[in-house]
Design a protein around this motif. Structure first.
Motif, PDB file in Angstrom:
ATOM      1  N   TRP A 158     -43.780 -15.637 -45.505  1.00 17.16           N
ATOM      2  CA  TRP A 158     -44.849 -15.800 -44.646  1.00 17.16           C
ATOM      3  C   TRP A 158     -45.800 -16.992 -45.033  1.00 17.16           C
ATOM      4  CZ3 TRP A 158     -46.580 -14.756 -40.158  1.00 17.16           C
ATOM      5  CH2 TRP A 158     -48.129 -14.560 -39.658  1.00 17.16           C
ATOM      6  N   ILE A 192     -41.089 -11.263 -48.619  1.00 23.10           N
ATOM      7  CA  ILE A 192     -41.552 -11.499 -47.264  1.00 23.10           C
ATOM      8  C   ILE A 192     -42.983 -12.271 -47.123  1.00 23.10           C
ATOM      9  CG2 ILE A 192     -42.238 -10.497 -45.329  1.00 23.10           C
ATOM     10  CD1 ILE A 192     -40.183  -8.080 -45.926  1.00 23.10           C
ATOM     11  N   HIS A 193     -43.926 -11.922 -48.011  1.00 21.74           N
ATOM     12  CA  HIS A 193     -45.167 -12.429 -47.906  1.00 21.74           C
ATOM     13  C   HIS A 193     -44.999 -13.798 -48.508  1.00 21.74           C
ATOM     14  CE1 HIS A 193     -49.490 -12.486 -47.245  1.00 21.74           C
ATOM     15  NE2 HIS A 193     -49.595 -13.090 -48.367  1.00 21.74           N
ATOM     16  N   SER A 199     -44.566  -4.796 -43.380  1.00 27.78           N
ATOM     17  CA  SER A 199     -44.892  -6.253 -43.171  1.00 27.78           C
ATOM     18  C   SER A 199     -45.310  -6.952 -41.799  1.00 27.78           C
ATOM     19  CB  SER A 199     -43.539  -7.282 -43.755  1.00 27.78           C
ATOM     20  OG  SER A 199     -43.396  -6.990 -44.861  1.00 27.78           O
ATOM     21  N   HIS A 200     -44.415  -6.317 -40.633  1.00 24.57           N
ATOM     22  CA  HIS A 200     -44.756  -6.627 -39.166  1.00 24.57           C
ATOM     23  C   HIS A 200     -46.390  -6.149 -38.939  1.00 24.57           C
ATOM     24  CE1 HIS A 200     -44.629  -5.805 -34.946  1.00 24.57           C
ATOM     25  NE2 HIS A 200     -43.905  -6.839 -34.980  1.00 24.57           N
ATOM     26  N   TYR A 213     -48.973  -8.709 -40.659  1.00 26.60           N
ATOM     27  CA  TYR A 213     -48.728 -10.185 -40.137  1.00 26.60           C
ATOM     28  C   TYR A 213     -49.204  -9.901 -38.413  1.00 26.60           C
ATOM     29  CZ  TYR A 213     -46.570 -10.710 -44.368  1.00 26.60           C
ATOM     30  OH  TYR A 213     -46.199 -10.852 -45.948  1.00 26.60           O
ATOM     31  N   LEU A 228     -50.992 -11.292 -50.879  1.00 27.06           N
ATOM     32  CA  LEU A 228     -50.607 -10.290 -50.076  1.00 27.06           C
ATOM     33  C   LEU A 228     -51.674  -8.978 -50.258  1.00 27.06           C
ATOM     34  CD1 LEU A 228     -48.795  -8.392 -48.459  1.00 27.06           C
ATOM     35  CD2 LEU A 228     -47.460  -7.900 -50.386  1.00 27.06           C
ATOM     36  N   THR A 258     -40.434  -0.925 -45.061  1.00 25.81           N
ATOM     37  CA  THR A 258     -40.706  -2.297 -45.681  1.00 25.81           C
ATOM     38  C   THR A 258     -40.952  -3.281 -44.563  1.00 25.81           C
ATOM     39  OG1 THR A 258     -39.415  -1.725 -47.814  1.00 25.81           O
ATOM     40  CG2 THR A 258     -39.983  -3.897 -47.329  1.00 25.81           C
ATOM     41  N   TYR A 259     -40.156  -3.396 -43.609  1.00 23.92           N
ATOM     42  CA  TYR A 259     -40.102  -4.276 -42.532  1.00 23.92           C
ATOM     43  C   TYR A 259     -41.530  -3.815 -41.645  1.00 23.92           C
ATOM     44  CZ  TYR A 259     -35.388  -6.428 -43.110  1.00 23.92           C
ATOM     45  OH  TYR A 259     -34.482  -6.874 -43.723  1.00 23.92           O
ATOM     46  N   CYS A 287     -41.644  -6.831 -50.123  1.00 30.49           N
ATOM     47  CA  CYS A 287     -43.045  -7.280 -49.471  1.00 30.49           C
ATOM     48  C   CYS A 287     -43.280  -8.662 -50.076  1.00 30.49           C
ATOM     49  CB  CYS A 287     -43.861  -6.233 -49.520  1.00 30.49           C
ATOM     50  SG  CYS A 287     -43.642  -4.964 -48.380  1.00 30.49           S
TER      51      CYS A 287
END
Length: 161
Positions: free
Chosen positions: A129, A125-126, A59-60, A63, A152, A55-56, A122
């Motif tokens: 973000w 996180i978004h 996202s990494h 972005y 997203l 998941t990280y 996610c």
């Protein structure tokens, strides 16, 4: 797993069916740039807050391709703080994911089935973000879930295009 989650987000579907054919994985792998830095980041971030490593990584990866400077700032604050401002989006995310992980652990101790799904993380996180990019404080994760999901999905589609 990272490729499966990217594909799920790209298709804008929130299903729990992760079955993919090898041809789909190969096709996606060929379309993506090097993922090793994102996978390594996922491993490091997972040690801080016990959310699935992929998941990280997803996202990494996303972005870092959208805005590398903002992404570096976002993830530096998320991993390293400072933690005094709980409304700064990366800090708010850190506390929210920690809360979810602790809630999951308590539920397991009581023998209650409770899972944190990668897609839901996610979206959180978004959401953080989007606030970080706009330099806005983040006080709740509930308000913009649908907007975060749609943004997203379109962000992933532009990254994969």
């Amino acid at each position: 797993r990272t490729l499966r989650l990217l594909e799920q987000i790209n298709q804008s579907t929130r299903t729990k069916d992760f079955r993919m054919r090898n041809s789909h994985v190969s096709e996606l792998h060929d379309r993506l740039a090097d993922t090793s830095a994102s996978i390594e980041f996922g491993r490091i971030a997972c040690e801080e807050v016990k959310v699935q490593q992929q998941t990280y990584a997803v996202s990494h990866y996303i972005y870092d391709r959208v805005d590398p400077k903002k992404a570096k700032s976002f993830w530096d604050i998320y991993l390293n703080g400072p933690r005094h401002d709980k409304l700064t989006a990366p800090n708010a995310l850190f506390y929210e994911l920690n809360r979810q992980v602790n809630e999951k652990q308590l539920a397991r101790q009581k023998r209650i089935q409770h899972q944190i799904t990668p897609v839901e993380v996610c979206i959180d996180i978004h959401d953080a973000w989007m606030h970080h990019v706009q330099d806005e404080p983040l006080d709740t994760f509930e308000a913009k879930q649908v907007e975060a999901w749609q943004d997203l999905a379109s962000t992933v589609q532009s990254v994969l295009a």
